[in-house]
Design an enzyme around this catalytic site. Structure first.
Site, PDB file in Angstrom:
ATOM      1  N   TYR A 156      -4.308  13.611   0.766  1.00 37.87           N
ATOM      2  CA  TYR A 156      -4.940  13.905  -0.519  1.00 37.87           C
ATOM      3  C   TYR A 156      -3.985  13.625  -1.678  1.00 37.87           C
ATOM      4  CZ  TYR A 156      -8.779  16.452   1.814  1.00 37.87           C
ATOM      5  OH  TYR A 156      -9.864  16.806   2.571  1.00 37.87           O
ATOM      6  N   GLU A 198      -0.053  14.497  -0.892  1.00 44.25           N
ATOM      7  CA  GLU A 198       0.415  15.040   0.381  1.00 44.25           C
ATOM      8  C   GLU A 198       1.180  13.960   1.134  1.00 44.25           C
ATOM      9  OE1 GLU A 198      -3.122  18.226   1.382  1.00 44.25           O
ATOM     10  OE2 GLU A 198      -3.406  16.142   1.998  1.00 44.25           O
ATOM     11  N   ASP A 250      -7.311  24.793   7.772  1.00 45.08           N
ATOM     12  CA  ASP A 250      -8.155  25.294   6.690  1.00 45.08           C
ATOM     13  C   ASP A 250      -8.405  26.792   6.801  1.00 45.08           C
ATOM     14  OD1 ASP A 250      -8.284  22.692   5.919  1.00 45.08           O
ATOM     15  OD2 ASP A 250     -10.411  22.397   6.349  1.00 45.08           O
TER      16      ASP A 250
END
Length: 379
Positions: free
Chosen positions: A333, A354, A46
């Site tokens: 996701y 994903e 992230d």
């Protein structure tokens, strides 16, 4: 678990010099255009998110195939000194304006650091387009005008990710699903709760809706019911071993206490999932006018084996179907879109997800009849 046949499957974003995460998908029905967004990251973590990328797909209703254009960087979706995360597309059909909401996080400060320190360095932003995503406005930072002093009461927050919602009310209200970690007394860690950002004037101004009960994080919303009975349905990630859902009778402003949806399992730390409403395709006399479709990993131990679930009675958490398998292996996701009628006459859907241990983001297209043939065989 049955496996779903598909109309088309194609990898849109492949890890190489960059990594790609957090898919978001929107279908513009009049233009027969799909817009597929993702975060382009320096690495998979992230903290190394950077900018958004976009691929535009043209849907051919005769061949039932999508032709995808090359990847482009959405350079306008950037706040100086920040990294862009959690793309959330929203199309206002009344004004023909496309919004791309996202959060901008200062530097490489992680979510974990914000939760530990209680210092919120996340901003709420959007860009807009009036030509279906070909060109974009300059970025707007909505944090001060929309969140205001409440911002300091949150350790951090996020939006979506994935598609947003325009209601069928007179105002054509716009909803952006979100969640915030509200600061607790000193001995307690910040606790996550879902809510919505709302606009009743086509995005000129935005307000904060009220929070769902705790243990609700990344979320999506859908509108279900008929006439005065219409409600906003929210489905959220949790760490309770299953999803949670809540409903709002007043356009997403207030949500009733959330319910644990035991049939929609979560891995230990949860995972984002996608939910979308679509018109009931059957002619059963007792059928509700809207059904729900949901995608999420099907394994309660880890993020693996993406499944699609159907609920023909959307407000009842016990009536979700068993999943039909869309993809095997490590999947995470996803984002769903309703694409109208498919070649077999049943509703058709696009899904961006994903796959392959976060190495790629894949688009696939399927019909409801392919995923749940028994629904139609029982008529």
């Amino acid at each position: 678990m049955a496996t779903c046949p598909v109309l088309q499957k194609e990898t849109l974003f492949q890890t190489g010099d960059y990594a790609y995460r957090i898919p978001a998908l929107i279908y513009l029905s009049k233009q027969k255009t799909l817009l597929a967004f993702a975060e382009k990251r320096l690495t998979k973590t992230d903290e190394h998110a950077d900018l958004f990328v976009l691929r535009r797909g043209s849907y051919n209703a005769d061949t039932h195939q999508v032709q995808w254009q090359a990847e482009e960087v959405v350079t306008q979706a950037y706040l100086e000194g920040h990294r862009s995360m959690s793309p959330c597309p929203l199309y206002d059909k009344q004004t023909r304006t496309l919004f791309l909401f996202f959060i901008a996080v200062r530097g490489q400060i992680s979510e974990h650091h914000q939760l530990q320190t209680g210092v919120n360095v996340t901003r709420l932003c959007h860009i807009t387009s009036t030509d279906h995503g070909k060109t974009w406005s300059a970025v707007q930072d909505l944090t001060d005008t929309t969140i205001g002093s409440t911002h300091q009461d949150w350790a951090t927050f996020g939006v979506g990710p994935g598609h947003c919602l325009q209601l069928r009310n007179t105002a054509g209200s716009l909803l952006v699903p979100a969640y915030a970690y509200r600061k607790q007394p000193p001995i307690h860690a910040p606790a996550p709760s879902a809510f919505c950002f709302l606009s009743h004037d086509h995005g000129s101004t935005w307000e904060l809706g009220h929070f769902v009960s705790q243990n609700s994080l990344e979320c999506q919303v859908a509108e279900v019911g008929t006439g005065a009975e219409r409600v906003v349905y929210l489905n959220a990630r949790s760490c309770l071993g299953a999803r949670v859902q809540a409903q709002s009778p007043n356009s997403g402003l207030d949500f009733q206490d959330n319910q644990v949806v035991s049939k929609l399992v979560e891995p230990p730390k949860g995972c984002h999932g996608s939910v979308i409403a679509f018109p009931n395709p059957t002619s059963k006399a007792d059928a509700l006018d809207v059904w729900l479709l949901y995608t999420h990993p099907t394994d309660s131990r880890k993020r693996t084996n993406l499944g699609v679930y159907l609920n023909q009675k959307p407000l009842d958490p016990t009536t979700w179907s068993a999943p039909t398998l869309l993809a095997t292996g490590i999947c995470a996701y996803s984002d769903l879109q309703n694409m109208g009628h498919g070649p077999d006459g049943s509703p058709q859907f696009g899904c961006l997800y994903e796959s392959n241990n976060y190495e790629e983001i894949v688009f696939l297209m399927f019909t409801l009849k392919q995923a749940f043939p028994a629904v139609f065989g029982a008529q």
